[in-house]
Design a protein around this motif. Structure first.
Motif, mmCIF file in Angstrom:
data_model
loop_
_atom_site.group_PDB
_atom_site.id
_atom_site.type_symbol
_atom_site.label_atom_id
_atom_site.label_comp_id
_atom_site.label_asym_id
_atom_site.label_seq_id
_atom_site.Cartn_x
_atom_site.Cartn_y
_atom_site.Cartn_z
ATOM 1 N N HIS A 265 2.216 4.364 14.020
ATOM 2 C CA HIS A 265 0.689 4.326 13.492
ATOM 3 C C HIS A 265 0.109 5.266 14.588
ATOM 4 O O HIS A 265 0.325 5.354 15.855
ATOM 5 N N VAL A 268 -4.280 3.439 15.119
ATOM 6 C CA VAL A 268 -4.480 2.463 14.054
ATOM 7 C C VAL A 268 -5.649 1.587 14.244
ATOM 8 O O VAL A 268 -6.667 1.207 13.519
ATOM 9 N N TYR A 271 -8.903 3.900 13.555
ATOM 10 C CA TYR A 271 -9.120 4.432 12.100
ATOM 11 C C TYR A 271 -8.735 3.312 11.049
ATOM 12 O O TYR A 271 -8.332 3.851 9.804
ATOM 13 N N ARG A 272 -8.236 2.056 11.565
ATOM 14 C CA ARG A 272 -7.691 1.031 10.740
ATOM 15 C C ARG A 272 -8.414 1.104 9.321
ATOM 16 O O ARG A 272 -7.623 0.884 8.267
ATOM 17 N N TYR A 275 -8.113 4.069 7.316
ATOM 18 C CA TYR A 275 -6.539 4.286 6.705
ATOM 19 C C TYR A 275 -6.219 3.163 5.615
ATOM 20 O O TYR A 275 -5.658 3.564 4.673
ATOM 21 N N ILE A 278 -7.923 4.843 2.265
ATOM 22 C CA ILE A 278 -7.283 5.925 1.840
ATOM 23 C C ILE A 278 -5.968 5.528 1.095
ATOM 24 O O ILE A 278 -5.606 5.862 0.062
ATOM 25 N N VAL A 279 -5.103 4.517 1.859
ATOM 26 C CA VAL A 279 -3.785 4.239 1.484
ATOM 27 C C VAL A 279 -4.061 3.351 0.133
ATOM 28 O O VAL A 279 -3.063 3.446 -0.853
ATOM 29 N N TYR A 326 3.784 0.195 0.278
ATOM 30 C CA TYR A 326 2.282 0.035 0.497
ATOM 31 C C TYR A 326 1.752 -1.469 0.792
ATOM 32 O O TYR A 326 1.061 -1.511 1.736
ATOM 33 N N PHE A 333 -2.448 -2.215 8.688
ATOM 34 C CA PHE A 333 -3.633 -1.684 9.126
ATOM 35 C C PHE A 333 -4.696 -2.518 9.590
ATOM 36 O O PHE A 333 -5.455 -2.278 10.663
ATOM 37 N N ILE A 424 6.349 3.628 10.470
ATOM 38 C CA ILE A 424 5.203 2.991 9.807
ATOM 39 C C ILE A 424 6.043 1.877 8.997
ATOM 40 O O ILE A 424 5.304 0.874 8.348
ATOM 41 N N THR A 516 3.004 12.693 15.305
ATOM 42 C CA THR A 516 2.129 13.318 13.909
ATOM 43 C C THR A 516 3.184 13.897 12.986
ATOM 44 O O THR A 516 2.807 13.385 11.675
ATOM 45 N N LEU A 523 5.604 9.897 5.586
ATOM 46 C CA LEU A 523 4.934 9.544 4.256
ATOM 47 C C LEU A 523 5.272 10.092 3.119
ATOM 48 O O LEU A 523 4.784 9.819 2.191
#
Length: 560
Positions: A265, A268, A271-272, A275, A278-279, A326, A333, A424, A516, A523
């Motif tokens: 991650h 995380v 920006y948990r 994330y 979005i996910v 997911y 997260f 991840i 990154t 992903l």
């Protein structure tokens, strides 16, 4: 009575069956909340399958859990899965159907299965109670009393006795006359008795006998057994009482597990929530878009052809692949530590690559279907029969599952020298954790890769080359048809082959990739194909696109 026709793909013979249908009238405002009901029940069903299957897998995999108590627990959880599968799939279909109906024979089958499994649960609990009584009150005699043979007998009786007795009850009822055709429930339960014109005393007595035999007697036995345990524990040492509490109360059961850290991650903690949102949105889009196309193919009879059935299987595969990744990702997260147990990681690894390679095999089946349809159109109905389609679908899921389960079985007891994964979710990088990789495991891994990835890709490329050669010498109409049906498959194939190549290079050759870039490429497994497959097939396939526009137009009119 409703007459309906069952037909196979392009089959010339049609068979009429005289069926009695029942109405399930237990849903509340279904027309208004059908999609909400579907989503909630679908999520619950997936949770039931995943949670129960995980514990069963743990018990099966860990040698120290191969004891009667844990075997009975596994049987109980498996019973729960079967019970849910008897109810939920039909319920989900009903939520998306205009009429909630079921044939009388299917209703009887659901009734028999429902109560057979419920009564099996009572008998399994009775077997667990007896096991605990022997373990706590007669510990020295436990190995000789609770042998493997005894456990097998208990399990067999727990499932066989209720099944035989309820099958007998159903056979008595099967030919009796109905005076009503409406059930005020959402699935077939005991209320089916209200439909019959007459209930004979013999049937009533037989029902009472079953109730006493597989419900009342096991409950009394369980109460008597635990009363005996409590009495003996009361007069025993504190250690015995502690053991009784730990083994008789399931919620105190503890499993010793090895945990792995998921260190892939990026910031995380900072920006948990971003994330997560979005996910979560991507996951909902994947579920909704794929399910919509699958629903269209299932609902429209003109789409009940091999090509569209393979597309539906491909999209369902995407839903399963996403569900493997997911939910755990969303939990991570919101968690302080991104960790996973070794056994859960192995399960995720097996499920991930099983479904990835299933996609290759499904694309191979689709390529073969297109080859036959375009190059041998007159033979298509006889070659791509219903039986062949079912065989292709079964092999597409069964072959990868069995081969990756074998690979995981070779790894499960090997020693770990590292406990941190730079990803991840659990993918091929799990190999980097083991201290030693045996030659046999490496060779088996190469065999699986060639068997389930390389060969299908070669077959697909060869098949499409044959199609292109034949189309080149054909009319413009044939070339247009080939482009419309083959182009989406090639787009999906190229993307998946690129991802598999990356996976092999990075993990097997231990190539150093920036965090990154690694995250973005990892992903792709979970985002690109599951999210874009419905749009590729929905927009590029003419027939699906036509029905999709009709569905959206109908929904817009309904809103207006």
């Amino acid at each position: 009575n409703v007459y309906f026709c069952i037909s196979s793909y392009n089959c010339s013979m049609e068979e009429e069956l005289n069926m009695t249908y029942l109405i399930l009238d237990g849903n509340v405002e279904l027309q208004k909340y059908r999609y909400l009901y579907f989503t909630i029940v679908f999520v619950v069903y997936i949770l039931i399958l995943c949670s129960n299957s995980t514990i069963v897998y743990l018990i099966w995999k860990q040698q120290d859990l191969h004891e009667p108590m844990y075997i009975f627990i596994a049987a109980l959880l498996l019973n729960s899965v079967l019970l849910s599968t008897n109810i939920y799939p039909k319920l989900l279909i009903d939520f998306l159907s205009e009429k909630q109906i079921i044939s009388f024979s299917a209703c009887l089958f659901q009734f028999v299965t429902l109560y057979a499994l419920i009564c099996s649960e009572f008998l399994l609990l009775a077997a667990m109670a007896y096991d605990r009584y022997v373990a706590i009150c007669k510990p020295l005699q436990y190995p000789t009393m609770m042998t493997r043979r005894t456990v097998c007998i208990f399990l067999t009786l727990a499932w066989l006795l209720p099944a035989c007795q309820f099958v007998g009850l159903a056979s008595i009822r099967a030919n009796q006359k109905l005076c009503s055709f409406t059930l005020t429930v959402i699935f077939c339960n005991n209320s089916i008795y209200k439909l019959f014109c007459v209930t004979s005393p013999a049937v009533s007595f037989y029902g009472v006998f079953i109730l006493l035999n597989v419900v009342a007697c096991p409950v009394l036995f369980i109460l008597f057994t635990y009363t005996r345990i409590l009495i003996i524990c009361y007069h025993s040492a504190g250690e015995v009482r502690k053991k009784a509490a730990q083994t008789c109360l399931p919620h105190l059961l503890e499993l010793n597990e090895t945990y792995l850290t998921l260190d892939g991650h990026l910031e995380v903690h900072k920006y948990r929530y971003l994330y997560f949102v979005i996910v979560f949105i991507v996951y909902i889009l994947i579920i909704c878009s794929n399910s919509t196309i699958v629903y269209l193919i299932w609902k429209q009879h003109d789409l009940h052809e091999p090509m569209y059935i393979f597309i539906a299987a491909l999209l369902m595969n995407s839903v399963l692949l996403s569900t493997n990744i997911y939910p755990k990702l969303l939990i991570d997260f919101l968690s302080e530590k991104q960790i996973i147990t070794k056994s859960a990681c192995l399960f995720q690894f097996v499920a991930l690559y099983t479904l990835v390679d299933s996609e290759f095999l499904l694309l191979s089946a689709m390529a073969y279907d297109r080859y036959v349809a375009i190059c041998k159109p007159l033979k298509h109905p006889t070659i791509m029969k219903r039986k062949i389609v079912i065989i292709f679908l079964t092999l597409a899921w069964l072959l990868p599952a069995s081969q990756f389960a074998g690979l995981a079985a070779m790894r499960v007891n090997q020693k770990l020298c590292s406990f941190t994964l730079k990803v991840i979710f659990c993918n091929n990088s799990i190999y980097n954790l083991f201290c030693v990789t045996s030659r046999a495991t490496s060779l088996y891994g190469v065999f699986v890769l060639i068997n389930l990835s390389v060969f299908p890709v070669i077959f697909i490329v060869f098949t499409y080359i044959r199609i292109l050669i034949i189309c080149y010498h054909s009319s413009g109409e044939v070339r247009k048809k080939a482009a419309q049906t083959c182009l989406p498959h090639l787009i999906v194939l190229m993307n998946y082959f690129f991802l598999i190549t990356y996976d092999v290079i990075v993990v097997r050759l231990e190539t150093d990739v920036p965090k990154t870039a690694r995250l973005m490429l990892t992903l792709q497994f979970a985002v690109y194909n599951p999210l874009f497959n419905p749009f590729i097939y929905g927009l590029k396939m003419k027939e699906i696109s036509k029905h999709l526009k009709k569905l959206l137009f109908r929904c817009n009119n309904a809103d207006i």
